[in-house]
Design a protein around this motif. Structure first.
Motif, PDB file in Angstrom:
ATOM      1  N   GLY A 162       0.815  -1.217   0.000  1.00  0.00           N
ATOM      2  CA  GLY A 162       0.000   0.000   0.000  1.00  0.00           C
ATOM      3  C   GLY A 162       0.839   1.253   0.000  1.00  0.00           C
ATOM      4  N   SER A 163       1.019   1.848  -1.167  1.00  0.00           N
ATOM      5  CA  SER A 163       1.505   3.216  -1.318  1.00  0.00           C
ATOM      6  C   SER A 163       2.827   3.491  -0.613  1.00  0.00           C
ATOM      7  CB  SER A 163       0.420   4.162  -0.831  1.00  0.00           C
ATOM      8  OG  SER A 163       0.678   5.441  -1.306  1.00  0.00           O
ATOM      9  N   TYR A 183      -0.097  -4.363  -5.407  1.00  0.00           N
ATOM     10  CA  TYR A 183       0.792  -3.227  -5.127  1.00  0.00           C
ATOM     11  C   TYR A 183       0.140  -2.018  -5.782  1.00  0.00           C
ATOM     12  CZ  TYR A 183       5.459  -1.190  -4.128  1.00  0.00           C
ATOM     13  OH  TYR A 183       6.513  -0.461  -3.628  1.00  0.00           O
ATOM     14  N   ALA A 184      -0.135  -0.983  -4.992  1.00  0.00           N
ATOM     15  CA  ALA A 184      -0.939   0.120  -5.521  1.00  0.00           C
ATOM     16  C   ALA A 184      -0.543   1.453  -4.912  1.00  0.00           C
ATOM     17  CB  ALA A 184      -2.423  -0.134  -5.252  1.00  0.00           C
ATOM     18  N   VAL A 185      -0.802   2.494  -5.645  1.00  0.00           N
ATOM     19  CA  VAL A 185      -0.481   3.852  -5.200  1.00  0.00           C
ATOM     20  C   VAL A 185      -1.466   4.322  -4.131  1.00  0.00           C
ATOM     21  CG1 VAL A 185      -1.845   4.982  -6.998  1.00  0.00           C
ATOM     22  CG2 VAL A 185       0.121   6.168  -6.021  1.00  0.00           C
ATOM     23  N   ALA A 186      -2.655   3.732  -4.138  1.00  0.00           N
ATOM     24  CA  ALA A 186      -3.662   4.032  -3.121  1.00  0.00           C
ATOM     25  C   ALA A 186      -4.556   2.809  -3.049  1.00  0.00           C
ATOM     26  CB  ALA A 186      -4.481   5.260  -3.504  1.00  0.00           C
ATOM     27  N   SER A 187      -5.255   2.641  -1.954  1.00  0.00           N
ATOM     28  CA  SER A 187      -6.148   1.496  -1.879  1.00  0.00           C
ATOM     29  C   SER A 187      -7.267   1.684  -2.896  1.00  0.00           C
ATOM     30  CB  SER A 187      -6.737   1.355  -0.480  1.00  0.00           C
ATOM     31  OG  SER A 187      -7.691   2.371  -0.255  1.00  0.00           O
ATOM     32  N   CYS A 191      -9.202   5.185  -3.940  1.00  0.00           N
ATOM     33  CA  CYS A 191      -9.312   5.615  -5.332  1.00  0.00           C
ATOM     34  C   CYS A 191     -10.780   5.793  -5.714  1.00  0.00           C
ATOM     35  CB  CYS A 191      -8.635   4.577  -6.231  1.00  0.00           C
ATOM     36  SG  CYS A 191      -8.683   5.005  -7.976  1.00  0.00           S
ATOM     37  N   THR A 208      -9.074  -0.914 -12.852  1.00  0.00           N
ATOM     38  CA  THR A 208      -8.449   0.112 -13.694  1.00  0.00           C
ATOM     39  C   THR A 208      -7.120   0.592 -13.122  1.00  0.00           C
ATOM     40  OG1 THR A 208      -8.960   2.051 -15.053  1.00  0.00           O
ATOM     41  CG2 THR A 208      -9.528   2.191 -12.728  1.00  0.00           C
ATOM     42  N   MET A 209      -6.879   0.375 -11.828  1.00  0.00           N
ATOM     43  CA  MET A 209      -5.589   0.759 -11.240  1.00  0.00           C
ATOM     44  C   MET A 209      -4.477  -0.233 -11.566  1.00  0.00           C
ATOM     45  SD  MET A 209      -6.847   1.965  -7.471  1.00  0.00           S
ATOM     46  CE  MET A 209      -5.261   2.484  -6.822  1.00  0.00           C
ATOM     47  N   ARG A 210      -4.835  -1.431 -12.070  1.00  0.00           N
ATOM     48  CA  ARG A 210      -3.836  -2.458 -12.442  1.00  0.00           C
ATOM     49  C   ARG A 210      -2.920  -2.785 -11.271  1.00  0.00           C
ATOM     50  NH1 ARG A 210      -7.218  -2.914 -16.439  1.00  0.00           N
ATOM     51  NH2 ARG A 210      -7.315  -1.068 -17.741  1.00  0.00           N
ATOM     52  N   CYS A 216       2.008  -5.477 -12.519  1.00  0.00           N
ATOM     53  CA  CYS A 216       3.266  -4.846 -12.078  1.00  0.00           C
ATOM     54  C   CYS A 216       4.460  -5.449 -12.827  1.00  0.00           C
ATOM     55  CB  CYS A 216       3.438  -5.010 -10.574  1.00  0.00           C
ATOM     56  SG  CYS A 216       2.124  -4.225  -9.616  1.00  0.00           S
ATOM     57  N   PHE A 219       4.492  -4.064 -16.394  1.00  0.00           N
ATOM     58  CA  PHE A 219       4.977  -2.680 -16.423  1.00  0.00           C
ATOM     59  C   PHE A 219       6.478  -2.584 -16.161  1.00  0.00           C
ATOM     60  CE2 PHE A 219       0.505  -1.395 -14.878  1.00  0.00           C
ATOM     61  CZ  PHE A 219       0.063  -1.227 -16.178  1.00  0.00           C
ATOM     62  N   ILE A 221       7.957  -3.110 -13.359  1.00  0.00           N
ATOM     63  CA  ILE A 221       8.244  -2.617 -12.011  1.00  0.00           C
ATOM     64  C   ILE A 221       8.682  -3.768 -11.113  1.00  0.00           C
ATOM     65  CG2 ILE A 221       7.181  -1.557  -9.975  1.00  0.00           C
ATOM     66  CD1 ILE A 221       5.404   0.060 -12.000  1.00  0.00           C
TER      67      ILE A 221
ATOM     68  N   MET B   1      -2.514   2.409   0.220  1.00  0.00           N
ATOM     69  CA  MET B   1      -2.681   3.302   1.348  1.00  0.00           C
ATOM     70  C   MET B   1      -3.878   4.187   1.120  1.00  0.00           C
ATOM     71  SD  MET B   1       0.045   5.902   2.700  1.00  0.00           S
ATOM     72  CE  MET B   1      -0.622   6.959   1.497  1.00  0.00           C
ATOM     73  N   LEU B  88      -2.272   2.519 -18.047  1.00  0.00           N
ATOM     74  CA  LEU B  88      -3.276   1.682 -17.383  1.00  0.00           C
ATOM     75  C   LEU B  88      -4.572   1.600 -18.195  1.00  0.00           C
ATOM     76  CD1 LEU B  88      -1.251   2.333 -15.108  1.00  0.00           C
ATOM     77  CD2 LEU B  88      -3.176   2.618 -13.552  1.00  0.00           C
ATOM     78  N   MET B 173      -3.242   9.422  -9.561  1.00  0.00           N
ATOM     79  CA  MET B 173      -3.877   8.110  -9.414  1.00  0.00           C
ATOM     80  C   MET B 173      -4.120   7.418 -10.744  1.00  0.00           C
ATOM     81  SD  MET B 173      -6.162   7.214  -6.366  1.00  0.00           S
ATOM     82  CE  MET B 173      -6.673   8.861  -6.219  1.00  0.00           C
ATOM     83  N   LEU B 177       0.629   2.574 -10.173  1.00  0.00           N
ATOM     84  CA  LEU B 177       1.910   2.332  -9.514  1.00  0.00           C
ATOM     85  C   LEU B 177       3.046   3.144 -10.134  1.00  0.00           C
ATOM     86  CD1 LEU B 177       2.860   0.618  -7.130  1.00  0.00           C
ATOM     87  CD2 LEU B 177       3.531  -1.151  -8.753  1.00  0.00           C
ATOM     88  N   PHE B 178       2.897   3.507 -11.400  1.00  0.00           N
ATOM     89  CA  PHE B 178       3.909   4.379 -12.007  1.00  0.00           C
ATOM     90  C   PHE B 178       4.042   5.666 -11.195  1.00  0.00           C
ATOM     91  CE2 PHE B 178       2.975   1.862 -15.832  1.00  0.00           C
ATOM     92  CZ  PHE B 178       4.271   1.580 -16.248  1.00  0.00           C
ATOM     93  N   LEU B 180       3.400   6.101  -7.955  1.00  0.00           N
ATOM     94  CA  LEU B 180       4.121   5.830  -6.699  1.00  0.00           C
ATOM     95  C   LEU B 180       5.620   5.756  -6.944  1.00  0.00           C
ATOM     96  CD1 LEU B 180       3.632   5.079  -3.633  1.00  0.00           C
ATOM     97  CD2 LEU B 180       3.949   2.717  -4.351  1.00  0.00           C
TER      98      LEU B 180
END
Ligand SMILES: [Zn+2]
Lengths: 298, 305
Positions: A162-163, A183-187, A191, A208-210, A216, A219, A221, B1, B88, B173, B177-178, B180
């Motif tokens: 989480g972020s 693995y995400a930039v926000a939950s 979002c 849509t957040m993939r 991952c 991408f 990553i 998060m 995405l 958003m 993940l890019f 982040l």
């Protein structure tokens, strides 16, 4: 772009959706950092405290033996019951957690110990006192520490990444991810709340957040995916053992690629670590587009 | 998060300040949110958008900030061709991400949220990196990370100091993940700059939240903030919702951060140019603007005074 999932044949069972993966990653009996430490490491000596303010039980670490070598292992730790969840703040680190992690990384560097991190957090603690003690600064210092740390680092997302709270122990030479980890930039819930104004849209947001390991990896990553033939909470021993094999292999790969016992080897390893993250991004250069279109056809 | 964002996507830019100021008909008069003074809009622009009565610092668009800081005509912008992609294939309640980018570009006159380049401040070279909050809440995406990494790498090659002016509502958003990972990418660029002993001066301006606060902006060699700026990791609404606690007075203001030891000092907008010039001179003594060597005799001190 194609993914492993896309390439599955049509007679295979339907692939789990992103939301299915979110639920698997958060399964209450999914193995935690402590389970990995108990199964894969011996002589674990937990080291406590940031020497500044306190000891954050949401982020644990210590020295241990892993497949014959002394290493530093650091990971997020939530609770298995309500009481423990409260004492461990549901696995959401506070600034003292990140500062403890930095202390342990510098300790590892001093003794030339490879670092193994295990990522499993919904994110950094969103509390008043964490802000007062510089939550953002503490995470940023962790990132800075890991880019300069002169020992091999292997990071594995074992459940929910989480972020910023995850990234703070996620900078290394190899990033591994379990098949059912996210693995995400926000939950997805955050979002959905922000972009749809509706938390019920979390499954759509997850899609849509993939957030899946396959995304991952696609991408670029994540370097490798640890397969879960059965979800980790249904076959913990097998999945934990396989994760150990992947971490061991990653450490061997780093050792043989860079020879981190030498100054030149360390420099090359840090260069590669820089290059790994330097290359992550999705953008285009419109000035090159213009050049392309300006190129005469004749 | 769940706490990464303050309120990205909700802002409604008007005169570059969407927080509290009420704009009276035709945008001619602006009411100061702090002292309620009615200020003629053009006068506010002339005073660097600082309230002439109480000193409240209104938000500034990035290009306005650049104009105030650099020697006239000295700003050479870099990497203006970089554009966001849509890795995405992101679609939310408002439609596809590329459409949102295009609408934002038309509305703001900018192609992305970060402007980078090299300038001179009273003749001294400085790499300047400025965020524009009007562009999708100055959310950090891949273009931001790439432009910043390139700018910092060029600073390293040329031996120039770097100044960043940081505002952000959080992550981009739409880039998942890019977004982040740009925290990692930007910090790593500054890690390298530090190895060359080139300084990074960071100015935090209202509002600065999320991944920017948790990456390069707060591990600069000098961390400054504008008076009254709101700066934090988690947004206030998120903290209130999750903790159900009342926030302390002045929570997350620049003054609060100073009191808690999180920044070096607060700098008023009108003093910034002079302060930056002083900092460059203090750190770049071996650079191309090497000042005359100081011989600390009593006589020279008298003369300088
Ligand atoms: Zn005022």
């Amino acid at each position: 772009m194609t993914t492993d999932v896309d390439e599955m044949t049509s007679d295979a069972p339907p692939a789990p959706t992103a939301w299915d993966r979110v639920k698997l990653a958060r399964a209450t009996d999914r193995p935690t950092t402590q389970d990995y430490v108990a199964a894969l490491f011996t002589d674990f000596v937990e080291l406590h405290g940031d020497r500044l303010f306190g000891d954050d039980r949401a982020l644990i670490g210590g020295v241990a033996r892993f497949r014959g070598s002394t290493v530093m292992v650091i990971g997020h730790q939530g609770g298995t019951n309500t009481k423990e969840n409260i004492s461990r703040n549901f696995g959401m680190p506070r600034p003292e957690g990140y500062r403890k992690a930095q202390r342990l990384m510098r300790h590892a560097e001093k003794f030339g110990l490879p670092i193994v991190t295990l990522i499993d957090t919904s994110g950094a603690d969103p509390g008043i006192s964490s802000e007062e003690r510089g939550q953002g600064t503490a995470i940023a210092e962790s990132l800075m520490t890991m880019f300069g740390c002169r020992v091999p680092i292997v990071c594995t997302v074992i459940a929910e990444g989480g972020s910023g709270g995850a990234l703070a122990i996620g900078i290394g030479d190899r990033l591994l991810m379990l098949e059912n980890a996210i693995y995400a930039v926000a939950s997805p819930e955050a979002c959905a709340t922000i972009l749809w104004r509706d938390v019920e849209k979390a499954p759509e947001a997850a899609e849509t957040m993939r957030v899946t390991a396959a995304d991952c990896y696609r991408f670029g990553i994540v370097d490798d995916i640890v397969p879960e033939p059965q979800p980790a909470h249904e076959a913990p021993q097998e999945v934990i053992a396989a994760t150990g094999d992947f971490i061991e292999q990653a450490l061997r790969d780093i050792q043989s690629a860079f020879d981190p016992e030498t100054e030149d080897g360390v420099a090359a390893m840090l260069d590669a670590r820089y290059g790994k993250f330097r290359a992550i991004g999705a953008w285009r250069d419109a000035s090159l587009d213009a050049l392309d279109s300006a190129t005469p056809e004749s | 998060m769940r706490n990464f964002f303050k309120r990205q996507g909700k802002f409604q830019p008007r005169n570059g300040d969407d927080r509290n100021d009420q704009i009276i008909p035709e945008d001619l008069w602006v009411k100061c949110p702090k002292c309620s003074e009615l200020i003629y809009s053009k006068e506010l622009d002339r005073s660097a958008r600082v309230c002439p009565k109480c000193g409240h610092h209104f938000r500034l668009r990035a290009r306005h900030r650049i104009r105030l800081l650099v020697d006239p005509g000295s700003f050479e912008e870099w990497d203006t061709g970089l554009r966001p992609e849509d890795p995405l294939a992101f679609v939310d309640g408002q439609g596809p991400y590329p459409d949102k980018v295009e609408r934002t570009q038309l509305k703001t006159g900018e192609v992305e949220a970060l402007i980078t380049g090299v300038c001179r401040v009273e003749g001294r070279p400085l790499v300047l990196v400025v965020a524009d909050f009007d562009f999708l809440g100055a959310s950090m995406g891949s273009v931001w990370g790439e432009k910043l990494a390139r700018a910092v790498e060029r600073a390293g090659e040329h031996g120039w100091p770097v100044m960043t002016v940081n505002a952000s509502g959080g992550a981009r958003m739409h880039e998942g993940l890019f977004s982040l990972m740009q925290m990692a990418k930007t910090v790593s660029a500054f890690h390298r700059l530090g190895e060359r002993r080139l300084p990074h001066f960071s100015l935090l301006v209202d509002p600065c939240y999320g991944g920017v606060t948790a990456s390069y902006a707060t591990v600069a060699d000098i961390v400054m903030a504008e008076p009254g700026a709101l700066i934090g990791f988690a947004g206030q609404r998120v903290i209130e919702q999750i903790t159900r606690q009342k926030l302390p007075d002045g929570f997350q203001t620049a003054e609060f951060l100073l009191e808690h030891g999180m920044i070096d000092f607060i700098i008023e907008r009108q003093q910034l140019r002079q302060q930056v010039r002083t900092l460059i001179d203090l750190y770049m003594r071996d650079g191309e603007n090497e000042p005359a060597p100081v011989v600390a005799t009593a006589a020279s001190i008298d003369v300088d005074a």
